[in-house]
Design an enzyme around this catalytic site. Structure first.
Site, PDB file in Angstrom:
ATOM      1  N   SER A  82       0.819  -1.209   0.000  1.00 44.84           N
ATOM      2  CA  SER A  82       0.000   0.000   0.000  1.00 44.84           C
ATOM      3  C   SER A  82       0.849   1.255   0.000  1.00 44.84           C
ATOM      4  O   SER A  82       0.338   2.340  -0.234  1.00 44.84           O
ATOM      5  CB  SER A  82      -0.944   0.000   1.206  1.00 44.84           C
ATOM      6  OG  SER A  82      -0.235  -0.280   2.370  1.00 44.84           O
TER       7      SER A  82
ATOM      8  N   HIS B 295      -3.390  -3.599  -5.708  1.00 47.88           N
ATOM      9  CA  HIS B 295      -3.622  -3.108  -4.344  1.00 47.88           C
ATOM     10  C   HIS B 295      -5.086  -3.256  -3.953  1.00 47.88           C
ATOM     11  O   HIS B 295      -5.944  -2.512  -4.418  1.00 47.88           O
ATOM     12  CB  HIS B 295      -3.174  -1.636  -4.245  1.00 47.88           C
ATOM     13  CG  HIS B 295      -3.332  -1.055  -2.876  1.00 47.88           C
ATOM     14  ND1 HIS B 295      -3.701   0.248  -2.662  1.00 47.88           N
ATOM     15  CD2 HIS B 295      -3.171  -1.613  -1.651  1.00 47.88           C
ATOM     16  CE1 HIS B 295      -3.769   0.468  -1.365  1.00 47.88           C
ATOM     17  NE2 HIS B 295      -3.458  -0.642  -0.731  1.00 47.88           N
TER      18      HIS B 295
ATOM     19  N   GLU C 156      -6.606  -1.455  -7.098  1.00 50.63           N
ATOM     20  CA  GLU C 156      -5.804  -0.570  -7.932  1.00 50.63           C
ATOM     21  C   GLU C 156      -4.772  -1.415  -8.685  1.00 50.63           C
ATOM     22  O   GLU C 156      -4.021  -2.177  -8.057  1.00 50.63           O
ATOM     23  CB  GLU C 156      -5.078   0.456  -7.052  1.00 50.63           C
ATOM     24  CG  GLU C 156      -6.026   1.377  -6.319  1.00 50.63           C
ATOM     25  CD  GLU C 156      -5.340   2.309  -5.335  1.00 50.63           C
ATOM     26  OE1 GLU C 156      -5.912   3.371  -5.057  1.00 50.63           O
ATOM     27  OE2 GLU C 156      -4.254   1.980  -4.825  1.00 50.63           O
TER      28      GLU C 156
ATOM     29  N   ASN D 113      -5.168   6.046  -1.271  1.00 50.12           N
ATOM     30  CA  ASN D 113      -4.448   6.595  -0.119  1.00 50.12           C
ATOM     31  C   ASN D 113      -3.921   8.001  -0.379  1.00 50.12           C
ATOM     32  O   ASN D 113      -3.631   8.740   0.556  1.00 50.12           O
ATOM     33  CB  ASN D 113      -3.300   5.662   0.290  1.00 50.12           C
ATOM     34  CG  ASN D 113      -3.827   4.444   1.025  1.00 50.12           C
ATOM     35  OD1 ASN D 113      -4.959   4.453   1.510  1.00 50.12           O
ATOM     36  ND2 ASN D 113      -3.030   3.399   1.096  1.00 50.12           N
TER      37      ASN D 113
HETATM   38  P1  NAI Z   1      -0.427  -9.345   8.067  1.00 44.07           P
HETATM   39  O1  NAI Z   1       0.616  -8.992   9.067  1.00 44.07           O
HETATM   40  O2  NAI Z   1      -1.820  -9.594   8.521  1.00 44.07           O
HETATM   41  O3  NAI Z   1       0.046 -10.661   7.269  1.00 44.07           O
HETATM   42  C1  NAI Z   1       1.300 -10.790   6.693  1.00 44.07           C
HETATM   43  C2  NAI Z   1       1.627 -12.279   6.599  1.00 44.07           C
HETATM   44  O4  NAI Z   1       2.802 -12.407   5.809  1.00 44.07           O
HETATM   45  C3  NAI Z   1       1.909 -12.939   7.939  1.00 44.07           C
HETATM   46  O5  NAI Z   1       1.118 -14.089   8.088  1.00 44.07           O
HETATM   47  C4  NAI Z   1       3.405 -13.301   7.872  1.00 44.07           C
HETATM   48  O6  NAI Z   1       3.702 -14.515   8.541  1.00 44.07           O
HETATM   49  C5  NAI Z   1       3.612 -13.418   6.381  1.00 44.07           C
HETATM   50  N1  NAI Z   1       4.991 -13.203   5.958  1.00 44.07           N
HETATM   51  C6  NAI Z   1       5.848 -12.257   6.366  1.00 44.07           C
HETATM   52  N2  NAI Z   1       7.003 -12.347   5.667  1.00 44.07           N
HETATM   53  C7  NAI Z   1       6.858 -13.379   4.799  1.00 44.07           C
HETATM   54  C8  NAI Z   1       7.681 -13.943   3.801  1.00 44.07           C
HETATM   55  N3  NAI Z   1       8.917 -13.479   3.573  1.00 44.07           N
HETATM   56  N4  NAI Z   1       7.209 -14.973   3.084  1.00 44.07           N
HETATM   57  C9  NAI Z   1       5.966 -15.452   3.303  1.00 44.07           C
HETATM   58  N5  NAI Z   1       5.156 -14.970   4.251  1.00 44.07           N
HETATM   59  C10 NAI Z   1       5.573 -13.927   4.979  1.00 44.07           C
HETATM   60  O7  NAI Z   1      -0.356  -8.204   6.967  1.00 44.07           O
HETATM   61  P2  NAI Z   1      -1.536  -7.639   6.024  1.00 44.07           P
HETATM   62  O8  NAI Z   1      -2.277  -6.606   6.752  1.00 44.07           O
HETATM   63  O9  NAI Z   1      -2.264  -8.780   5.432  1.00 44.07           O
HETATM   64  O10 NAI Z   1      -0.689  -6.882   4.905  1.00 44.07           O
HETATM   65  C11 NAI Z   1       0.024  -7.580   3.920  1.00 44.07           C
HETATM   66  C12 NAI Z   1       0.422  -6.605   2.832  1.00 44.07           C
HETATM   67  O11 NAI Z   1      -0.749  -5.979   2.304  1.00 44.07           O
HETATM   68  C13 NAI Z   1       1.341  -5.480   3.252  1.00 44.07           C
HETATM   69  O12 NAI Z   1       2.189  -5.168   2.178  1.00 44.07           O
HETATM   70  C14 NAI Z   1       0.378  -4.338   3.501  1.00 44.07           C
HETATM   71  O13 NAI Z   1       0.983  -3.076   3.371  1.00 44.07           O
HETATM   72  C15 NAI Z   1      -0.632  -4.569   2.400  1.00 44.07           C
HETATM   73  N6  NAI Z   1      -1.954  -4.013   2.626  1.00 44.07           N
HETATM   74  C16 NAI Z   1      -2.555  -4.093   3.853  1.00 44.07           C
HETATM   75  C17 NAI Z   1      -3.820  -3.566   4.045  1.00 44.07           C
HETATM   76  C18 NAI Z   1      -4.497  -3.683   5.371  1.00 44.07           C
HETATM   77  O14 NAI Z   1      -5.491  -2.965   5.590  1.00 44.07           O
HETATM   78  N7  NAI Z   1      -4.075  -4.545   6.261  1.00 44.07           N
HETATM   79  C19 NAI Z   1      -4.546  -2.898   2.946  1.00 44.07           C
HETATM   80  C20 NAI Z   1      -3.872  -2.930   1.680  1.00 44.07           C
HETATM   81  C21 NAI Z   1      -2.602  -3.436   1.552  1.00 44.07           C
END
Ligand code: NAI
Length: 506
Positions: free
Chosen positions: A121, A142, A154, A192
Site C-alpha cells: 500500500s 492493491h 488498484e 491513499n
Molecule cells: P499481516 O501482518 O496480517 O500478514 C502478513 C503475513 O505475511 C503474515 O502471516 C506473515 O507470517 C507473512 N509473511 C511475512 N514475511 C513473509 C515472507 N517473507 N514470506 C511469506 N510470508 C511472509 O499483513 P496484512 O495486513 O495482510 O498486509 C500484507 C500486505 O498488504 C502489506 O504489504 C500491507 O501493506 C498490504 N496491505 C494491507 C492492508 C491492510 O489494511 N491490512 C490494505 C492494503 C494493503
C-alpha cells in the site's frame, strides 16, 4: 467462466492474503496460500472455509458451490509447490528489502510467463521491481481490507510494466467481482493519496481550536454525508497505521504542504492512544463502543433580535428564504440596525475579516456556512468571531435550530470546517488528475468504493460548483498565507467546464 489466471499463488496469509485467496478461489482459480508461518497459513484457510460455511448457512451459497470453492483452496509447504502458478500475489510484511528478495527468489523459481504482483500500500512498485529480470511482468495489485467486501483494486503500472499485464489483471479483477482502476506508480497510488484531504485538514482545524473532535465528526457527517467522521475513521484505522501513512506520503512528495501531517497524531501515537483497538483514541471505548460527548445544547432564547444579512453572503436568496421559514424578523436596510443580529456567509474567509472589511459590528456578527444547499444537509454550522456577544451567539443558535435541525457553533477560522475539508479533497483530487496519477473517472470510482465517500471528489466539486471551491481555496490562501491551499492548475482550468467530464483533452 475460465479464469484469466487459472493457477494463483497468494504469499502471506494475513488479513489481506486470506481475502485475496478467497475471491480468487471464488473466481474459479486453483489457489495456493503460502506463508513462512505454517500456523498462519492453516488459520487463514480455516477462516476462509468458515466464511463460506457461514454464507451457506445463511442460504447465500449452496453446498456444491462451497465444496467446489474449498477444493480450489490449497496450502503450499514450500515455494517450489507454486511452480504451476501463472499469477503470484504477494501480501507479506510491508518491507522493501523482504519483498524484493522474495520476488527475486520467485522469478528464479517460476517459469517465465508468470505475472508477479504486490499488494503493497505504500512502497513504490518500480522500486520493488528493480533488480528483477522481467520487470515488465510485474505490477501492483492493491486491494483493500476486508478484501471480499471492498470491491475495488488498484492496478499499478511501474515504470517498466507491460500494459498487457495490467489489462489481464483488470480483466481478472472483474472475474473476482471487483472493479479495477488504473494507477501510475506514485506515492499512495489513488485511494491513499486522495484520502489525504480529509483527516489532515480536520486535524488542522482541531489544532487551531476551531472545534473539538466530536463536533468536527458531526459536521462532516451531517453536512457532507461522510459515513464516518475523520476522527472516527482515525480510531478505526488506528494511528499506528494512519500516522505513518501520512508521514510517508508527505515525505515521498518531498514535503508537499498539502499532505503535511499533524503533531496531534504524532503525539497520540507516541502515547499509545491509537484508536478503538486499544480502547482509547480520539474517543474512549467502553465494551467496544465509542463514548460520544453530547452535542451542543440549544440555548433557551425567548426574544429574537431582528436579522440582517450581508449582501455578499453566499447563497443569499436561500439564506433569506430559510430565515423567513424560521420566522425571523428580517431587516432590509442597506446596513444593520443597532439591534440586528448580523449574518455573513463567506466562502473561505473568516468571519472576523468579513466583519472588518464590510464594516460590520463584530459584536453582533455571526457567520453561517452556506457552501452546501441547506436543504441537502442535516446540520447548520455557525461561527462566532472573537468579539461576538454571547446573547447574539445564543440567538443565532436558537433561531437556526427552530425547525429541529442540528446546529453547531464553532470558533472562527477560514472556511468553517466543511469548506476547508471539502476544498482540500477536491483540490488534491484535481492535482492527482494534473499529475496523471489516473483518469478523473477512475479517481472518483476508486474513492467512492475505497473510501466510501458519498460522491467522488470531482463529482463533489461539480455539485458545489468548481468556482465556489476555487473561491474557498483562494480565500483560505489569503487567510492563512499557506501554500497548502494553492489551487491546482487542473482545478483552475477545469473550473469553468466541470471536473468530472470524461471526454476532454486535458
Ligand atoms: P499481516 O501482518 O496480517 O500478514 C502478513 C503475513 O505475511 C503474515 O502471516 C506473515 O507470517 C507473512 N509473511 C511475512 N514475511 C513473509 C515472507 N517473507 N514470506 C511469506 N510470508 C511472509 O499483513 P496484512 O495486513 O495482510 O498486509 C500484507 C500486505 O498488504 C502489506 O504489504 C500491507 O501493506 C498490504 N496491505 C494491507 C492492508 C491492510 O489494511 N491490512 C490494505 C492494503 C494493503
Amino acid at each position: 467462466m475460465t479464469p484469466i489466471f487459472n493457477h494463483v499463488a497468494v504469499i502471506g496469509a494475513g488479513a489481506m492474503g486470506r481475502g485475496i485467496a478467497q475471491i480468487a478461489a471464488q473466481a474459479g482459480s486453483q489457489v495456493w496460500l503460502y506463508d513462512t508461518q505454517a500456523e498462519a497459513m492453516q488459520k487463514a484457510r480455516d477462516a476462509v472455509f468458515q466464511v463460506w460455511d457461514t454464507l451457506a448457512t445463511k442460504g447465500r451459497l449452496d453446498a456444491d458451490t462451497v465444496t467446489a470453492y474449498k477444493t480450489r483452496l490449497h496450502t503450499a509447504a514450500i515455494l517450489e509447490d507454486l511452480k504451476s502458478c501463472n499469477l503470484v500475489v504477494e501480501a507479506i510484511v510491508e518491507r522493501l528489502d523482504i519483498k524484493k528478495s522474495l520476488f527475486v527468489e520467485l522469478e528464479n523459481l517460476l517459469p517465465a510467463p508468470v505475472v508477479l504482483v504486490t499488494n503493497t500500500s505504500s512502497i513504490s512498485v518500480t522500486a520493488i521491481a528493480a533488480g528483477l529480470k522481467r520487470p515488465e511482468q510485474f505490477a501492483g495489485y492493491h486491494f483493500f481490507n476486508p478484501v471480499p467486501l471492498m470491491k475495488v483494486v488498484e492496478v499499478i503500472a511501474g515504470l517498466k510494466t507491460n500494459s498487457e499485464v495490467c489489462e489481464r489483471l483488470t480483466a481478472y479483477a472483474k472475474q473476482m467481482g471487483h472493479t479495477a482502476v488504473q494507477a501510475n506508480d506514485t506515492p499512495g497510488f489513488i485511494v491513499n493519496h486522495a484520502g489525504r484531504g480529509y483527516g489532515t485538514e480536520a486535524l488542522r482545524a482541531v489544532s487551531e481550536g476551531v472545534a473539538d473532535f466530536a463536533t468536527i465528526d458531526r459536521i462532516l457527517k451531517d453536512q457532507v454525508g461522510f459515513k464516518l467522521g475523520p476522527f472516527e475513521l482515525f480510531d478505526l484505522t488506528a494511528l499506528d497505521v494512519s500516522h505513518p501513512v501520512m508521514e510517508s506520503i508527505y515525505n515521498q512528495y518531498y514535503q508537499e504542504p498539502r499532505y503535511r501531517p499533524s503533531v496531534i497524531t504524532a503525539q497520540r501515537l507516541a502515547g499509545g492512544v491509537v484508536g478503538k483497538k486499544v480502547g482509547q483514541g480520539f474517543y474512549n471505548y467502553v465494551d467496544g463502543k465509542a463514548v460520544v460527548p453530547a452535542d451542543q445544547l440549544v440555548p433557551d432564547v425567548k426574544e429574537f433580535p431582528p436579522v440582517w444579512v450581508s449582501p455578499r453572503a453566499s447563497r443569499r436568496i436561500e439564506l433569506l428564504q430559510l430565515l423567513k421559514d424560521l420566522g425571523a424578523n428580517i431587516e432590509t436596510g442597506a446596513s444593520p440596525s443597532p439591534q440586528a443580529l448580523t449574518l455573513v456567509a463567506p466562502l473561505g474567509f473568516d468571519v472576523t475579516t468579513v466583519a472588518v472589511v464590510e464594516r460590520l459590528d463584530p459584536a453582533r456578527t455571526i457567520g453561517i456556512d452556506m457552501l452546501f444547499d441547506d436543504a441537502a444537509t442535516k446540520r447548520r454550522v455557525l461561527a462566532t468571531n472573537p468579539a461576538t456577544r454571547s446573547d447574539m451567539r445564543d440567538a443565532a443558535h436558537a433561531l437556526f435550530a427552530k425547525d429541529g435541525k442540528a446546529v453547531s457553533v464553532i470558533r472562527d477560522s477560514g472556511g468553517f470546517i466543511t469548506q476547508r475539508v471539502v476544498a482540500n479533497i477536491v483540490n488534491i483530487a484535481s492535482d492527482m488528475c494534473q499529475q496523471r496519477v489516473c483518469t478523473p473517472n477512475d479517481l472518483d470510482v476508486a474513492v467512492t468504493l475505497g473510501l466510501g465517500y458519498p460522491l467522488g471528489p470531482l463529482a463533489l466539486g461539480d455539485k458545489l460548483g468548481p468556482t465556489n471551491v476555487l473561491e474557498v481555496l483562494f480565500n483560505l490562501q489569503t487567510v492563512y498565507g499557506d501554500p497548502r491551499y494553492r489551487p491546482s492548475p487542473w482545478l483552475r482550468r477545469r473550473g469553468a467546464i466541470g471536473l468530472s467530464l470524461l471526454h476532454t483533452e486535458d
